[in-house]
Write a protein that holds these residues in place. Structure first.
Motif, PDB file in Angstrom:
ATOM      1  N   PRO A  36       1.115   2.703  11.361  1.00 11.93           N
ATOM      2  CA  PRO A  36       1.003   4.161  11.249  1.00 11.93           C
ATOM      3  C   PRO A  36       0.163   4.633  10.054  1.00 11.93           C
ATOM      4  O   PRO A  36      -0.619   5.569  10.188  1.00 11.93           O
ATOM      5  N   TYR A  37       0.286   3.972   8.920  1.00 10.61           N
ATOM      6  CA  TYR A  37      -0.487   4.434   7.751  1.00 10.61           C
ATOM      7  C   TYR A  37      -1.987   4.192   7.973  1.00 10.61           C
ATOM      8  O   TYR A  37      -2.815   5.066   7.714  1.00 10.61           O
ATOM      9  N   THR A  38      -2.314   3.002   8.493  1.00 11.95           N
ATOM     10  CA  THR A  38      -3.712   2.683   8.774  1.00 11.95           C
ATOM     11  C   THR A  38      -4.269   3.648   9.824  1.00 11.95           C
ATOM     12  O   THR A  38      -5.400   4.136   9.688  1.00 11.95           O
ATOM     13  N   THR A  39      -3.476   3.935  10.840  1.00 13.30           N
ATOM     14  CA  THR A  39      -3.904   4.888  11.877  1.00 13.30           C
ATOM     15  C   THR A  39      -4.182   6.258  11.260  1.00 13.30           C
ATOM     16  O   THR A  39      -5.191   6.900  11.582  1.00 13.30           O
TER      17      THR A  39
ATOM     18  N   MET B 275      -0.819   0.309   2.616  1.00 17.48           N
ATOM     19  CA  MET B 275      -0.404   1.568   1.994  1.00 17.48           C
ATOM     20  C   MET B 275      -0.193   1.378   0.491  1.00 17.48           C
ATOM     21  O   MET B 275      -0.619   2.197  -0.308  1.00 17.48           O
ATOM     22  N   LYS B 276       0.440   0.273   0.143  1.00 19.14           N
ATOM     23  CA  LYS B 276       0.694  -0.016  -1.274  1.00 19.14           C
ATOM     24  C   LYS B 276      -0.621  -0.107  -2.054  1.00 19.14           C
ATOM     25  O   LYS B 276      -0.781   0.481  -3.118  1.00 19.14           O
ATOM     26  N   ILE B 277      -1.590  -0.837  -1.475  1.00 20.24           N
ATOM     27  CA  ILE B 277      -2.871  -1.016  -2.159  1.00 20.24           C
ATOM     28  C   ILE B 277      -3.613   0.314  -2.258  1.00 20.24           C
ATOM     29  O   ILE B 277      -4.115   0.696  -3.316  1.00 20.24           O
ATOM     30  N   HIS B 278      -3.641   1.035  -1.143  1.00 19.27           N
ATOM     31  CA  HIS B 278      -4.382   2.293  -1.112  1.00 19.27           C
ATOM     32  C   HIS B 278      -3.793   3.310  -2.093  1.00 19.27           C
ATOM     33  O   HIS B 278      -4.527   3.963  -2.841  1.00 19.27           O
ATOM     34  N   THR B 279      -2.476   3.424  -2.096  1.00 15.93           N
ATOM     35  CA  THR B 279      -1.803   4.359  -2.996  1.00 15.93           C
ATOM     36  C   THR B 279      -2.115   4.008  -4.450  1.00 15.93           C
ATOM     37  O   THR B 279      -2.397   4.888  -5.269  1.00 15.93           O
ATOM     38  N   SER B 280      -2.094   2.712  -4.739  1.00 17.72           N
ATOM     39  CA  SER B 280      -2.370   2.270  -6.106  1.00 17.72           C
ATOM     40  C   SER B 280      -3.821   2.562  -6.506  1.00 17.72           C
ATOM     41  O   SER B 280      -4.094   3.001  -7.621  1.00 17.72           O
TER      42      SER B 280
END
Ligand SMILES: [Zn+2]
Length: 299
Positions: free
Chosen positions: A2-5, A155-160
């Motif tokens: 879902p986050y990637t989408t 999501m963890k990487i992107h948020t960081s």
């Protein structure tokens, strides 16, 4: 995922279907991704005992430019680039029956490394999804769980990266890709559509996307990534690269800069043609390309 989408549909991202040439096995595919060139079939034979990569490639160029690179995951990378990473933890893909520990060995480093500001490039090569394919095929009930695990990692990487950008005001690039696909039976190596088609998603707050601008992912070549990464990182394009800069990644830049980047790619390709195709004639030699200073990127 879902986050990637969400990122693909609404975020600052560009999605492609990248075609991997056979043999669709890891070592030649990593080479294609990093050199932009197409190694021969002999690489299948060498796949289990990969020697260091001597051909010009993005990793070697990045190291020469003083970039600090960290790698966790499939140890093929460590064999290909034995001197290149300031830190690494290679995982063997030999025990195909394991799809948990191979990935935990990568993820366990994540929290720590994302908090550190002492690297320029971080490469993660997860093996679990591939191993599940080998064990029980692409329709296995294990696949959904693994994809959601990968989604939460993204999501963890992107948020960081986003929170890091708020401090440094310099955009990062996050690349999500596969080295090869997976056949109906969960294997790979051959040239079926399922084996050669891989997802390639570029995510960066440097990209401008108007809301509602949803495009069907364009079909590109896996070998296009090397030129695109080189331009993005301000490095020379690897000399044997046959790839084209993925244009959407620069379309938000001023026109003058876009032309400069396309010129760099054209000069490199024309040099490659002149050196390899005896019948290729060109009216005049292209002006030597000078690379513009570009912004530091991570991810
Ligand atoms: Zn595999």
């Amino acid at each position: 995922m879902p986050y990637t989408t969400y990122l693909v549909e609404k975020g600052a991202s560009h999605s492609f279907v990248a075609e991997a040439k056979p043999p669709t096995v890891t070592m030649p595919r990593i080479k294609a991704l990093m050199t932009g060139s197409l190694p021969g079939f002999i690489d299948v034979v060498r796949n289990l005992n990969s020697p260091a990569l001597l051909e010009d490639n993005v990793i070697t160029q990045a190291k020469a430019a003083g970039k600090r690179m960290i790698f966790y995951g499939d140890e093929t990378w460590v064999k290909l680039f034995p001197q290149h990473f300031v830190e690494y933890d290679g995982t063997t893909s030999f025990f195909v029956s394991d799809y948990t520990e191979v990935d935990d060995n990568v993820t366990r480093h994540l929290d720590k490394v994302l908090k550190r500001g002492d690297w320029d490039v971080l490469i993660l090569h997860y093996l679990g999804l591939d191993h599940i394919g080998h064990i029980s095929g692409p329709s296995s009930p294990l696949i959904g769980h693994k994809l959601s695990e990968m989604d939460s990692i993204l999501m963890k990487i992107h948020t960081s990266l986003l929170s890091e950008e708020r401090e440094n005001l310099s955009p990062n690039l996050l690349v999500l890709c596969g080295d090869h696909g997976m056949s109906e039976t969960g294997s790979h190596g051959a040239s079926s559509m399922e084996e050669v088609n891989t997802p390639l998603i570029l995510i960066s707050s440097a990209f401008e996307r108007k809301p509602g601008d949803i495009r069907r992912p364009k079909h590109v070549q896996q070998t296009d990534l090397a030129a695109t990464l080189a331009i993005g990182l301000g490095l020379p394009i690897p000399e044997n690269s046959v790839g084209s800069l993925l244009f959407p990644s620069i379309e938000g830049r001023p026109v003058r800069e876009q032309l400069r980047f396309l010129h760099l790619n054209a000069v490199q390709l024309s040099k490659l043609l002149q050196e390899n195709v005896p019948s290729y004639k060109k009216g005049s030699n292209p002006a030597p390309a000078q690379h513009p200073a570009s912004t530091e990127q991570q991810g």
